[in-house]
Design a protein around this motif. Sequence first.
Motif, PDB file in Angstrom:
ATOM      1  N   GLY A  48       0.834  -1.402  -0.123  1.00 13.21           N
ATOM      2  CA  GLY A  48       0.155  -0.166   0.073  1.00 13.21           C
ATOM      3  C   GLY A  48       0.845   1.288  -0.196  1.00 13.21           C
ATOM      4  O   GLY A  48       0.470   2.330   0.491  1.00 13.21           O
ATOM      5  N   LEU A  61      -3.900   5.360  -2.124  1.00 12.44           N
ATOM      6  CA  LEU A  61      -5.072   4.886  -2.361  1.00 12.44           C
ATOM      7  C   LEU A  61      -5.752   5.540  -3.510  1.00 12.44           C
ATOM      8  O   LEU A  61      -6.911   5.722  -3.870  1.00 12.44           O
ATOM      9  CB  LEU A  61      -6.023   5.999  -1.314  1.00 12.44           C
ATOM     10  N   ILE A 350     -12.315  -4.469   2.542  1.00 11.19           N
ATOM     11  CA  ILE A 350     -11.977  -2.917   2.280  1.00 11.19           C
ATOM     12  C   ILE A 350     -13.299  -2.265   2.426  1.00 11.19           C
ATOM     13  O   ILE A 350     -13.456  -0.901   2.877  1.00 11.19           O
ATOM     14  CB  ILE A 350     -11.080  -2.805   1.014  1.00 11.19           C
ATOM     15  N   MET A 354     -14.019   0.987   4.890  1.00  8.33           N
ATOM     16  CA  MET A 354     -14.118   2.261   4.499  1.00  8.33           C
ATOM     17  C   MET A 354     -15.281   2.926   4.694  1.00  8.33           C
ATOM     18  O   MET A 354     -15.417   3.849   4.923  1.00  8.33           O
ATOM     19  CB  MET A 354     -13.553   2.399   3.141  1.00  8.33           C
ATOM     20  N   ALA A 376     -13.039  -2.161  -3.264  1.00 10.40           N
ATOM     21  CA  ALA A 376     -12.424  -1.217  -3.217  1.00 10.40           C
ATOM     22  C   ALA A 376     -12.290   0.038  -4.202  1.00 10.40           C
ATOM     23  O   ALA A 376     -11.374   0.388  -4.557  1.00 10.40           O
ATOM     24  CB  ALA A 376     -10.813  -1.699  -3.136  1.00 10.40           C
ATOM     25  N   PRO A 423      -7.878   1.970  -3.577  1.00 10.49           N
ATOM     26  CA  PRO A 423      -6.711   1.358  -2.659  1.00 10.49           C
ATOM     27  C   PRO A 423      -6.013  -0.205  -3.274  1.00 10.49           C
ATOM     28  O   PRO A 423      -7.176  -0.832  -3.979  1.00 10.49           O
ATOM     29  CB  PRO A 423      -7.078   1.149  -1.259  1.00 10.49           C
ATOM     30  N   ASP A 429      -5.046  -2.902   6.758  1.00 11.78           N
ATOM     31  CA  ASP A 429      -5.990  -2.243   7.466  1.00 11.78           C
ATOM     32  C   ASP A 429      -5.538  -0.868   8.272  1.00 11.78           C
ATOM     33  O   ASP A 429      -5.880   0.001   8.191  1.00 11.78           O
ATOM     34  CB  ASP A 429      -6.695  -2.929   8.310  1.00 11.78           C
ATOM     35  N   LEU A 432      -4.903   1.705   5.578  1.00 12.28           N
ATOM     36  CA  LEU A 432      -6.156   2.448   5.433  1.00 12.28           C
ATOM     37  C   LEU A 432      -6.643   3.267   6.330  1.00 12.28           C
ATOM     38  O   LEU A 432      -7.012   4.658   6.212  1.00 12.28           O
ATOM     39  CB  LEU A 432      -7.376   1.382   5.032  1.00 12.28           C
TER      40      LEU A 432
END
Length: 447
Positions: A48, A61, A350, A354, A376, A423, A429, A432
Amino acid sequence: MTAVEQTRHLATAIPGPNSSALIDRKAAAVSRGVGTTMPVYAARAGGGIVEDVDGNRLIDLGSGIAVTTIGNAAPRVAAAVAAQAGEFTHTCFMVTPYEQYVAVCEHLNRLTPGTGDKRSALFNTGSEAVENAIKIARSYTRKQAVVAFDHAYHGRTNLTMALTAKSMPYKHGFGPFAPEIYRAPLSYPFRDAEFGKELATDGELAARRAISVIDKQVGADNLAAVIIEPIQGEGGFIVPAPGFLATLLAWCRDNDVVFIADEVQTGFARTGAMFACEHEGIEPDLIVTAKGIAGGLPLSAVTGRAEIMDAPHVSGLGGTYGGNPVACAAALATIETIEAEGLVARAAAIETLMKDRLHRLQADDDRIGDVRGRGAMIAVELVKSGGTEPDAELTKALCAAAHAEGVIVLSCGTYGNVLRFLPPLAISDDLLHEGLDVLEAALRHLS
């Protein structure tokens, strides 16, 4: 390659001195028409994180606009690319073909929605695949007209610019465009609510509105294809109301019109299904894919019902680089990674994370007009406090604030007021949450 450390880290201000030097070199060497979102130059990426040439590590992202869905430099992809490059890099499939192209097509025929006999053809970019889908539909139906939708984005070539709705920056000054392209109203629940709750929630009703426009302005007897993104990308991550896509598809089947799903941005596990059409239980006649198909290498495809895909004459489809063997090797490794690592389920997880964070933020801030998306592929639509008027300036300022703090985010939408999150499915996590923490703090600061 050494793994990229999975932490956000700012070694310099954004941009740092090395990126600043490259910005100056770009200005002197690259066409002004090629813009960039971030003022940094990438050196490495994985998981990420994107690391720039100054040693800054940024939370990703954006996934290169939904391309590195499985993560940048994913191990299976990197190994497959290196191995294939050592064997051969090109022969042209139309001259001396190779198994890798056939294998990718076999997987596409297996994975895309629909149980009937299917065929595929490979190309290089999403735009190129869209153009070929239109060619195939016209060949099959022997009709010419094509309907696209409000807020659509289908590419930057001449035909795909005609299909794309937004003028600036995609179409302005580049006409005239390809003829026989028409536009119909999309189901846009957040904006349709201004015209009544029923239109916003009843996809069949919204589809009948679109069909009425198509009947009056085009006529089914002239219409080769309807092309639509199951979830719009550049248009604002718009998820049509339930029943909209199914009603359109049924009308197309009744009227000898090819239904083309543009899954360039939504395909390959991005939305919590292998393809976004699966959420609506529909089986398009043709599906266009690209972006996440090959882990970052240029590849695209058209897949669909065999009788439609086989309509063009022999050698009517193709291209020198289409289905390049290195890109095909990357695609096979990408598909293996998605299936072996359970990335469809990861995309769904995800979404839960989110949306939970963003809905809580929305409850405390009426400038977040809407939270939407699948998997995502999540967006927030920003509006001026107390109403639904789009707030493009807030969106621009929020993106800039996030960039300065080392978080890569993208904006989109016809009105420039949608913040989109794409992402990589390899992101943790923790990253994120940290990225969303940065955005939440920036939003509060901008109040």
